[in-house]
Write an enzyme that holds these catalytic residues in place. Structure first.
Site, PDB file in Angstrom:
ATOM      1  CG  ASP A  53       4.587   1.332   0.654  1.00 37.61           C
ATOM      2  OD1 ASP A  53       5.659   1.048   0.112  1.00 37.61           O
ATOM      3  OD2 ASP A  53       3.480   1.177   0.097  1.00 37.61           O
ATOM      4  CD  GLU A  97       6.204   1.824  -3.819  1.00 34.67           C
ATOM      5  OE1 GLU A  97       5.320   0.973  -3.721  1.00 34.67           O
ATOM      6  OE2 GLU A  97       7.127   1.730  -4.657  1.00 34.67           O
TER       7      GLU A  97
END
Length: 178
Positions: A53, A97
């Protein structure tokens, strides 16, 4: 017949990949993870699931704009696409993301070195300016877990995700392995 074949191939590619990053999409990830876990159980080996992440990515998008965010995601995807070394390893964009990488039958040292290599490439080599991140460049947190004989895709995913959250809680821009 050739045109039909090529059209079907193109449609399959569009259905299986994320349009922005050209990595596998979430649907493909779920199917490939299930297959990899089943094969590992059958062959009495294991897989490793790495979750990644990007740190403070919403702040990046808010500050630099979505076109810059899209470019950053493409560059991160390039790092992940360059890392699978074995034929059956694969990378995917899970959404936003968040990314994943599945490695077939790695040992602990290989898993650690792969995670650290990805983290360093994003932070040090790409060095995407990110003034809203304390590091001043784009960074990533990674969590990883090995499969075991009693795993389902959900249990493996949950352990890797918990490791990712530990990486975030322990300061970001780090690797945690379950």
């Amino acid at each position: 017949m050739r045109v039909l074949f090529l059209t079907k191939r193109d449609l399959r590619t569009m259905a299986d990949t994320d349009g922005l990053t050209q990595l596998y999409n979430r649907r493909s990830f779920d199917l490939l993870l299930q297959r990899a876990l089943q094969e590992a159980l059958r062959e009495q080996t294991r897989i490793a699931l790495i979750m990644l992440d990007l740190d403070h990515f919403k702040a990046y998008n808010d500050y630099y704009g979505h076109p810059a965010g899209d470019l950053a995601l493409q560059r991160i995807a390039g790092v992940l696409a360059s890392h699978p070394r074995r034929d059956l390893d694969f990378a995917a964009r899970l959404g936003g993301e968040e990314f994943a990488l599945v490695l077939r039958n790695p040992d602990s040292a290989y898993l650690v070195s792969t995670c650290e290599s990805i983290r360093r490439k994003i932070c040090d080599e790409l060095a995407i300016e990110h003034l809203k991140n304390p590091a001043q460049v784009m960074t990533a947190s990674l969590g990883a877990s090995f499969s075991n004989a009693s795993d389902t895709t959900a249990s493996l995913y949950q352990r890797a995700d918990l490791a990712l959250y530990r990486a975030k809680a322990n300061g970001r821009n780090r690797v945690e392995i379950d």
